[in-house]
Scaffold this motif. Structure first.
Motif, PDB file in Angstrom:
ATOM      1  N   LYS A  56      13.109   7.820 -18.939  1.00  0.00           N
ATOM      2  CA  LYS A  56      11.341   7.422 -18.866  1.00  0.00           C
ATOM      3  C   LYS A  56      10.820   8.859 -17.203  1.00  0.00           C
ATOM      4  O   LYS A  56      10.189   9.594 -17.351  1.00  0.00           O
ATOM      5  N   ALA A  57      11.523   8.282 -16.218  1.00  0.00           N
ATOM      6  CA  ALA A  57      10.943   8.871 -15.179  1.00  0.00           C
ATOM      7  C   ALA A  57      11.322  10.485 -14.311  1.00  0.00           C
ATOM      8  O   ALA A  57      10.315  10.629 -13.616  1.00  0.00           O
ATOM      9  N   TYR A  58      12.952  10.338 -15.201  1.00  0.00           N
ATOM     10  CA  TYR A  58      13.498  12.023 -14.823  1.00  0.00           C
ATOM     11  C   TYR A  58      14.279  11.536 -15.821  1.00  0.00           C
ATOM     12  O   TYR A  58      15.621  11.701 -15.357  1.00  0.00           O
ATOM     13  N   PRO A  59      13.250  12.606 -16.484  1.00  0.00           N
ATOM     14  CA  PRO A  59      14.329  13.153 -17.794  1.00  0.00           C
ATOM     15  C   PRO A  59      15.877  14.176 -17.242  1.00  0.00           C
ATOM     16  O   PRO A  59      17.270  14.145 -17.937  1.00  0.00           O
ATOM     17  N   THR A  60      15.726  15.128 -16.230  1.00  0.00           N
ATOM     18  CA  THR A  60      16.423  15.672 -15.756  1.00  0.00           C
ATOM     19  C   THR A  60      17.411  15.450 -15.095  1.00  0.00           C
ATOM     20  O   THR A  60      18.303  16.166 -14.740  1.00  0.00           O
ATOM     21  N   VAL A  78      21.004   9.779  -7.377  1.00  0.00           N
ATOM     22  CA  VAL A  78      20.669  10.645  -8.706  1.00  0.00           C
ATOM     23  C   VAL A  78      20.713  12.216  -8.125  1.00  0.00           C
ATOM     24  O   VAL A  78      20.594  12.913  -6.388  1.00  0.00           O
ATOM     25  N   THR A  79      21.275  13.492  -8.923  1.00  0.00           N
ATOM     26  CA  THR A  79      20.649  14.282  -8.877  1.00  0.00           C
ATOM     27  C   THR A  79      19.462  15.314  -9.515  1.00  0.00           C
ATOM     28  O   THR A  79      19.611  15.266 -10.895  1.00  0.00           O
ATOM     29  N   VAL A  80      17.956  15.384  -8.928  1.00  0.00           N
ATOM     30  CA  VAL A  80      17.434  15.751 -10.092  1.00  0.00           C
ATOM     31  C   VAL A  80      17.105  17.231  -9.370  1.00  0.00           C
ATOM     32  O   VAL A  80      16.509  17.423  -8.468  1.00  0.00           O
ATOM     33  N   GLY A  81      17.410  18.157 -10.344  1.00  0.00           N
ATOM     34  CA  GLY A  81      17.355  19.754 -10.086  1.00  0.00           C
ATOM     35  C   GLY A  81      18.339  20.380  -8.267  1.00  0.00           C
ATOM     36  O   GLY A  81      19.400  19.667  -9.051  1.00  0.00           O
ATOM     37  N   ASP A  82      18.266  20.520  -7.634  1.00  0.00           N
ATOM     38  CA  ASP A  82      18.967  20.301  -6.311  1.00  0.00           C
ATOM     39  C   ASP A  82      18.577  19.766  -5.507  1.00  0.00           C
ATOM     40  O   ASP A  82      19.300  19.633  -3.957  1.00  0.00           O
TER      41      ASP A  82
END
Length: 98
Positions: A56-60, A78-82
């Motif tokens: 919910k907070a970080y879909p990607t 976690v990894t979000v984008g780069d």
């Protein structure tokens, strides 16, 4: 003769400036790192409320590792984008600020 005394005074005065320099002081700095004892767990062992809160907070976000401590708090790598980072959550899926 005056020039000889004057030049000798200048030379001797120059030597005294070297004698007045302060000695180098070596200071020792100790760094103590206090960490909560987190042990790595399998991603399948992560409670469902935490995975739902993450989606919910970080879909990607891509979850790479999960850890748990004695107080049932979870650390998520976690990894979000780069960007790579860590998130902290309780077992009920609420986020903890650390």
């Amino acid at each position: 003769m005056k020039n000889l005394f004057l030049s000798a005074a200048i030379v001797l005065g120059g030597f005294t400036s070297f004698a007045t320099t302060s000695p180098n002081v070596n200071t020792i700095v100790k760094t103590i790192s206090i960490q909560d004892e987190y042990t790595e767990i399998k991603l399948e062992e992560l409670p469902a409320p935490i995975t739902e809160a993450l989606k919910k907070a970080y879909p990607t976000a891509l979850l790479s590792k999960a850890y748990k401590n004695a107080a049932s708090q979870y650390k998520l790598d976690v990894t979000v984008g780069d960007k790579v980072g860590s998130l902290y959550a309780n077992a009920d899926g609420t986020w903890i600020q650390k």
